[in-house]
Design an enzyme around this catalytic site. Structure first.
Site, short mmCIF file in Angstrom:
data_model
loop_
_atom_site.label_atom_id
_atom_site.label_comp_id
_atom_site.label_asym_id
_atom_site.label_seq_id
_atom_site.Cartn_x
_atom_site.Cartn_y
_atom_site.Cartn_z
N ASP A 203 -0.64 26.69 72.94
CA ASP A 203 0.42 27.60 73.39
C ASP A 203 -0.11 28.68 74.34
O ASP A 203 -1.30 29.01 74.33
CB ASP A 203 1.04 28.32 72.18
CG ASP A 203 2.01 27.44 71.43
OD1 ASP A 203 2.06 26.23 71.68
OD2 ASP A 203 2.74 27.99 70.56
N HIS B 169 7.63 27.04 76.92
CA HIS B 169 7.37 28.11 75.95
C HIS B 169 7.97 29.44 76.44
O HIS B 169 7.46 30.51 76.11
CB HIS B 169 5.86 28.23 75.74
CG HIS B 169 5.45 28.93 74.47
ND1 HIS B 169 6.06 28.71 73.26
CD2 HIS B 169 4.47 29.85 74.23
CE1 HIS B 169 5.47 29.46 72.33
NE2 HIS B 169 4.52 30.17 72.90
N HIS C 56 7.26 34.65 77.18
CA HIS C 56 6.98 34.64 75.74
C HIS C 56 8.05 35.45 75.00
O HIS C 56 7.78 36.21 74.07
CB HIS C 56 5.59 35.19 75.42
CG HIS C 56 5.05 34.72 74.10
ND1 HIS C 56 5.13 35.47 72.94
CD2 HIS C 56 4.41 33.57 73.75
CE1 HIS C 56 4.56 34.81 71.94
NE2 HIS C 56 4.12 33.65 72.40
N HIS D 260 -4.16 27.72 70.64
CA HIS D 260 -3.79 28.46 71.84
C HIS D 260 -4.86 28.30 72.91
O HIS D 260 -6.05 28.39 72.61
CB HIS D 260 -3.61 29.95 71.52
CG HIS D 260 -2.43 30.23 70.62
ND1 HIS D 260 -2.45 29.96 69.27
CD2 HIS D 260 -1.20 30.73 70.89
CE1 HIS D 260 -1.28 30.28 68.74
NE2 HIS D 260 -0.51 30.76 69.70
#
Length: 239
Positions: A56, A107, A111, A201
């Protein structure tokens, strides 16, 4: 070096078995009210020893490239859930992900979390990132990961409306919190199972221990008989 890693991995396997099934490094699900019926997937049910690595918040100019090098070394494919504004800054990295056979997911652009956005704002966040990914890779993404995994009725309904599947996870490494290498490794080895979706991540403020952890996690899970697939490939195995 390989000898050292093997000994390190062996020690961690023993440690991970002692915590298997525990709550170590596993965050409480924030999507517990939703499931497959809502197009929300945290794992799949499968008889095959297949698992999906996901990353991510990238791309990151340094760490994403390191991770891609490691995945290439082991012939592993993964899924990257990119943030739109980061993708704009690291266009070549996004292109490399796609060119090397990895899957790209959405995504949001900044964010943006479900609890902080209206329906229309989230729609703009997803739509803008979708256009960026499509322009860079030539493929339109259909996987969406809500930032922090937070789902509410707006995000679940919007994801379905836009033709996305919402992807969360069932193994959380908490690498974003600068969790040390050995804890990341034990979190994965102690909790992974067939059909797992593993959260990692590629964008972390330095230092990141994720690349170092991957060098132990990947060969160890391959030795255990697991196959690494993209999220889309994992969903195809769902029974």
């Amino acid at each position: 070096m390989k000898r050292t890693l093997s000994l390190f991995a062996a020690a961690l396997v023993i440690f991970s078995l002692s915590i298997s099934g525990s709550a170590l490094e596993q965050s409480s699900p924030v999507w517990s009210s939703y499931g497959k019926r809502d197009n929300v997937y945290s794992q799949v049910s499968t008889d095959e020893k297949a698992i999906a690595l996901t990353f991510d918040d990238g791309p990151h100019p340094k760490y994403t490239a390191q991770i891609l090098d490691i995945l290439k070394e082991y012939g592993v494919k993964a899924t990257f859930f990119v943030i739109g504004k980061n993708a704009e800054l690291c266009k070549d990295v996004v292109k490399r992900c796609a060119e090397e056979g990895h899957e790209i997911g959405n995504h949001t652009y900044t964010h943006a979390t479900a609890d902080a956005c209206s329906y229309e704002t989230m729609k703009e966040e997803i739509g803008k990132t979708e256009r960026i990914i499509t322009s860079l890779t030539g493929s339109t993404p259909y996987l969406f990961r809500p930032p922090t995994g937070l789902c509410n009725q707006n995000t679940v309904s919007l994801s379905k409306e836009l033709g996305f599947k919402t992807i969360v996870w069932n193994v959380d490494t908490r690498d974003w919190a600068h969790t040390r290498t050995e804890r990341i490794i034990s979190s994965v080895l102690g909790n992974v199972k067939s059909g797992s979706i593993i959260l990692m991540h590629d964008y972390i403020d330095p230092p990141s221990y994720t690349p170092e952890a991957l060098r132990v996690i990947i060969p160890e899970l391959i030795a255990r008989g697991y196959t690494f697939v993209t999220v889309s490939e994992l969903l195809e195995l769902d029974i």
